[in-house]
Design an enzyme around this catalytic site. Sequence first.
Site, PDB file in Angstrom:
ATOM      1  N   ASP A 193      26.208 -25.120 -13.103  1.00  0.00           N
ATOM      2  CA  ASP A 193      26.277 -26.176 -12.821  1.00  0.00           C
ATOM      3  C   ASP A 193      27.142 -27.197 -11.086  1.00  0.00           C
ATOM      4  OD1 ASP A 193      24.020 -27.589 -13.691  1.00  0.00           O
ATOM      5  OD2 ASP A 193      24.525 -26.766 -15.403  1.00  0.00           O
ATOM      6  N   ASP A 197      18.805 -19.983 -13.470  1.00  0.00           N
ATOM      7  CA  ASP A 197      19.636 -21.723 -12.928  1.00  0.00           C
ATOM      8  C   ASP A 197      21.337 -21.368 -13.897  1.00  0.00           C
ATOM      9  OD1 ASP A 197      20.991 -23.917 -12.468  1.00  0.00           O
ATOM     10  OD2 ASP A 197      19.534 -25.011 -13.150  1.00  0.00           O
ATOM     11  N   SER A 223      13.830 -10.308  -2.516  1.00  0.00           N
ATOM     12  CA  SER A 223      14.157  -8.721  -3.382  1.00  0.00           C
ATOM     13  C   SER A 223      13.178  -7.807  -3.659  1.00  0.00           C
ATOM     14  CB  SER A 223      15.201  -8.579  -4.181  1.00  0.00           C
ATOM     15  OG  SER A 223      16.667  -8.821  -3.699  1.00  0.00           O
TER      16      SER A 223
END
Length: 666
Positions: A252, A249, A172
């Site tokens: 997990d 991030d 984007s």
Amino acid sequence: MSSSSSGLSRDQWGIPHVRAASLTEVARLQGWATARDRTWQLEIERLRGEGRTAELLGPAGLEWDTFARRARLAEVAREAFERLDEETQGFLAAYVEGVRSGLEGATCAELDGPDGLGPAPGTWQPWTPLAVFWVQQILFGSFPSKLFGARAARVLGADAELFRTEGLSGGSNAYAVGGGRTLSGLPLVAGDPHRVFEAPNVYLQVRLACTDPDDAFDLVGMTFPGVPGVQHFAHAGQVAWGITNAMADYQDLYRVDLRSSSDVVRRSVETVLVRDQEPVEVEVLETDRGPVVLGGPDEGWGQVLRTPGHELGDLGFGALLPLLRARSVADVEAAVAHWVEPVNNWVIADVAGDVVHTVGGRVPRRDAAGEWTGWIDPLPRRTAPVDGAVVTANDRCMPEFDVLATGFAPPFRAHRIGRLLDDAGPLDAEQAVAVLADTTQTAGEQLLALVPADLRPPALAGWDGAMDGSAGAAWYAALRAEVVDRICTAPVLAPLREPSEHGSLYEPWFSLPARVAGALHVILAAETPFGLDPRELVAEAAKTVLEADREAASWPETHRFWPLHALEQFELPHTRTAPATPLPGDTDTVRCNAWIPGTTVTVRGSVARYAWDLADRDNSRWVVPLGASGSSDSPHHTDQHDAWARGGAVRVVTDWSLLTEEKTWL
């Protein structure tokens, strides 16, 4: 329409404009309008959130339902609803009342869907919008790519780093320029989110206005059908904002031994009903770190998914009402403080001239063993002066982004937008949209530099890199496809050519050609990637393309718009109603119509486009790939498509006297 009236109106594009005297009435009308515009889409998204699609679709829905049950999508949505403040709960409940009323008034054909499947079982609950929202976001994070990364590391060792780009190809754009760079003297915010093309579209344009003197607001923006308010892109009169994925991030995976009960704290068995077949039992296992989403007792191991949503029992809906009431950059930033996931870049500007880029969401702080120890705070933030700009295109926007992740989108789009803004004169909204329509390819410079001089065709002479109908674009596309195919045949990559061991749900993240194409500039810059000689490989590929002795097909003609209906996403037959329009642009161009190796269609690109003018909202622009209505019988089913396909947008209209009132049954 009088200034004191309330109700639902439409502009020439069928976009709903809601006006009411209270917050809850605004929510009811928005829910009703959405149910009328996107009837079957709302119902299938509800079933996704509940893990009940197989009840309607049969075995085709079983893989998704199993994931949804094991990931506890509905349970977390319920928990997140219960944690919300009373006013936000009332807002959601009112929206659901409107949805229910709209669905009750729908025809049998609308409820049966496009292929006569029959009405969806169940009904909307106050927590359903949270589940619908999470359906759109749960696979938008990092964990599916981590599955591919783990396989690549097992197969390739250190060479797996050659694939280091986060998520899927494409991305984007969003930018804001200060008033010193606009015709009006006030800031502009523009952008275009990129996701999978869907029919109907994943975003719905809407205008929401509340006339309560003590709680007045009036904003235009875009929302997921099934979620009230506006979330990601809006112009509230005095402030405007847009987002991109920050590529953080924040998810997990942990492998656990299920032969021992020490890791599992809760076990349950849920029954998934399957149309025309026997029910299927799904064992749901939960640990202190999250649910087991892969593996199971029969395999003896499991993969635990840990996300901020699971960890906190919060999906960020505390931001909804503050966003509706925002009047300044500071107000939007205060709202963003409630955001959870996905972690986004927020580009914000207001009539005071402030321009800010901030990151919103929850990013875990991890210790050396990978355990979560809290949340990263503060998250990256920057401002722009009156004659400056901020640009974000899923890239590593600033050094401070190191706290978010190790992999980001390549910088090609962001750098190109920056250059276009530097070269432009003072901008207005139409010119701001034109920046987003740019199709110039810069990601291919590494590939073209390896083509020997005697193998360079006349088509490349003077080609400016535009991925359009030119002979240069066609030859470059043919060469790139040949190079990608050759790399994929490298013997060392043979295990990566196998389908995902985790099922078809994860197959897009395991496509080796897509991974090679997305990281091609990195692979070709290496000395001997995967045991290959890049110069020799590119030379042989160029020779093959030249010896084909035929004129390469026009790039747009072999790169057609292909939105996916929900039935197609479940690999079920569907009669298409959307046009297969030829599209310029490419994966790493600003107009990011992503290339899928081995196909002649594109299923990923801009699912909206907007330019918010802080000087005059009616000079703003917005557009979606199809139209406001999900019904193929409506004149507003695809009426925005031509403007979108040209790289343009339609004008925002906020003058109530120019709108058409529509009767509702609320």
